[in-house]
Design an enzyme around this catalytic site. Structure first.
Site, PDB file in Angstrom:
ATOM      1  N   GLU A  61      25.454   5.676 125.138  1.00 33.34           N
ATOM      2  CA  GLU A  61      25.377   4.260 124.597  1.00 33.34           C
ATOM      3  C   GLU A  61      26.723   3.851 125.109  1.00 33.34           C
ATOM      4  OE1 GLU A  61      24.814   6.782 120.869  1.00 33.34           O
ATOM      5  OE2 GLU A  61      23.030   6.218 121.470  1.00 33.34           O
ATOM      6  N   GLU A 114      16.927   8.773 123.848  1.00 30.89           N
ATOM      7  CA  GLU A 114      17.199   9.812 122.634  1.00 30.89           C
ATOM      8  C   GLU A 114      16.137   8.893 121.877  1.00 30.89           C
ATOM      9  OE1 GLU A 114      21.408   9.734 120.545  1.00 30.89           O
ATOM     10  OE2 GLU A 114      22.048  10.051 122.593  1.00 30.89           O
TER      11      GLU A 114
END
Length: 545
Positions: A175, A322
């Site tokens: 991320e 995810e």
């Protein structure tokens, strides 16, 4: 029963022969966990062994393989008495990492390696996120980062063999668009990190598989258009009266592909995180949770597949590394039967759209914000810290019992066949009709989730499955509001923060008390299903051995 070489019986669904199609088990392809060091805990290992045995997990991904508590990268002795004596050059020790990876591979599971975060002694900024103080910054010295990656991958090849490590995936960072928490650098600096990392790994062996950019969520605004996150650009989204009417699009992926193509860098897989709940910031600076419609993940993946197919990397795998109903580890929806129904529906609809959709996470032994408060605190896990099964665990187990050939895809579930044994199995669910186009809003307390239990109505599951062996027995299991709902049982106990041993034993019993019964195929070989499912119920049908 038949094997690969035998001719399978012709199965009729609702009186008609059905063409078969593949049903990839993307739910078990990969699963998430918090950080590498947690995998050294005995309770984590017990819970993981159960998840592998019951759910069929193939890969696992977690943060922190290079974090300080794994002691991979050392520039000093770290003796603890007075100033640390510097070492003449970095030393690499893999003892802790070896314990974790040995355990995974001994259980038949491969690592989906997230390369991060930065060791303290190599980081330009320290303790940028999480209770455990992850260092999410560019390296002080890119050459030393390259050497760290190189030494680590070479160690794994020496220990486990090149053929094994070629089956792994190496994902560069996590991320990086979420600045300054997960990455204190710019977009271009992340791309440069990817460039140096992929060149280093491919220099070891071109068949090793590397990808990224591991960015978080799709967005409908310009917050990530520049070099770093611009929260002011979120205001349009925060103020929107209809968020589903906005133009949701991937973060950094097109730019990442263009950057790599211009430099002829390989991309073996594109990875991202597709949480259907987003958070934007209004003009007052306050976060606004945004819940998208129930098919947001399906539509996002459809768009992503199109982008990759039309890119210079059309054969790149797609991994959602995810995914969950929301990106909050304090969202009490995670503990509920509502989440079980939501993820069952989403996985079945998206089964052919990605190479994996990794549920975040398998356990509540998870310390990004510190340990959870109480046995049911909205943690991501399929099981709580004590290993008590949540309804989502049962949903995964039911999905795992499906075959690999799809016979029927209906609005209320699927019927499948196992290509090896020809055993027939099915999963059905009741995602209430008035929410069919809506997702599940995040909730900050368990009582706040309970209003969803009043949604309805019940759903009648009526199907016939023909071509079966007369006398064969099929087992039915149902998880719903009254069966297998441990969080609700905990609530009815008064929500004890620290349950007694007797209370924990009771909750464990409730968690395993699904509604179960058997059906027998009559003489005509047709199993006639006629089951009423309560709202939010998930039902498994499988042939007994």
């Amino acid at each position: 029963m038949t094997t690969d070489g035998a001719r399978a019986p012709r199965i009729l669904i609702d009186g008609e022969p059905r063409d078969e199609s593949p049903l990839p088990h993307i739910w078990s392809r990969c699963i998430g966990a918090g950080r590498a060091n947690e995998a050294l805990r005995a309770d984590w290992q017990r819970q993981f062994a159960e998840a592998v045995k019951t759910l069929g997990i193939e890969y696992i991904r977690f943060h922190g393989v290079f974090h300080d508590d794994m002691f991979v990268y050392r520039e000093s002795y770290g003796g603890g008495f007075g100033p640390d004596a510097p070492l003449p050059s970095p030393v690499y020790t893999f003892g802790y990492v070896d314990k974790v990876f040995d355990f995974l591979l001994d259980h038949g599971v491969r690592p989906f390696v997230e390369l991060g975060f930065m060791p303290r002694e190599l980081a330009t900024e320290t303790e940028t996120v999480f209770w455990w103080g992850a260092h999410c910054s560019p390296p002080k010295d890119m050459a030393r980062w390259v050497e760290l990656v190189t030494r680590t991958v070479e160690h794994w090849i020496d220990r486990y063999g090149l053929a094994e490590v070629r089956e792994w995936r190496f994902e560069v960072w996590n991320e990086p668009n979420l600045a300054p928490h997960f990455w204190t650098g710019t977009k271009t600096e992340y791309f440069q990190l990817y460039e140096q990392t992929v060149r280093a790994i491919k220099g070891i062996d071109p068949a090793l598989r590397v990808g990224g950019p591991a960015t978080s969520v799709f967005v409908p605004d310009d917050r990530y258009r520049g070099e770093s996150e611009d929260r002011s650009a979120m205001r349009e989204t925060a103020a929107a009266t209809d968020v589903d009417a906005l133009d949701w699009r991937p973060v950094w992926i097109e730019e990442f592909i263009d950057w790599c193509a211009e430099r002829e860098l390989p991309i073996d897989f594109v990875s991202t995180h597709l949480y259907p709940t987003d958070f934007a910031f209004g003009a007052d600076g306050k976060a606004v949770p945004i819940t998208r419609y129930a098919d947001a993940t399906f539509d996002d993946l459809t768009l992503l597949r199109k982008l990759v197919k039309n890119s210079p990397y059309p054969d790149a795998e797609i991994h959602v590394s995810e995914w969950s109903t929301s990106p909050s580890s304090r969202d009490f929806i995670h503990d509920t039967v509502f989440a079980a129904t939501y993820i069952t529906r989403a996985y079945l609809k998206c089964a052919t759209l990605a190479d994996s959709i990794s549920y975040w996470t398998f356990t509540d032994v998870f310390e990004e914000g510190g340990a959870g408060i109480g046995p049911f605190h909205g943690g991501f896990g399929l099981v709580n810290e004590e290993g008590i099964h949540k309804p989502t665990f049962h949903a995964f187990a039911m999905l795992g019992r499906l075959g690999d050939r799809l016979l029927l895809a209906a609005s209320d579930g699927v019927v499948t066949r196992d290509s090896r044994t020809s055993a027939v199995s099915a999963v059905f669910y009741n995602y209430p009709g008035d929410l069919a186009l809506r997702g599940l809003p995040a909730q900050s307390s368990y009582p706040a989730t309970r209003a969803l239990a009043e949604r309805g109505p019940s759903r009648r599951i009526r199907h016939s499955i023909g071509g079966l062996e007369p006398g064969a027995t099929f087992l039915v299991e149902i998880v719903d509001w009254e069966h297998g709902n441990a969080a609700e049982a905990w609530h009815r106990l008064g929500a004890p923060l620290n349950p007694s041993r007797a209370e924990s034993a009771y909750l464990r019993q409730v968690a395993g008390s699904l509604l179960r019964f058997a059906l027998t195929v009559p003489g005509d070989g047709v199993l006639r299903l006629d089951v009423e499912l309560a709202p939010w119920a998930v039902m498994s049908l499988r042939q007994s051995a």
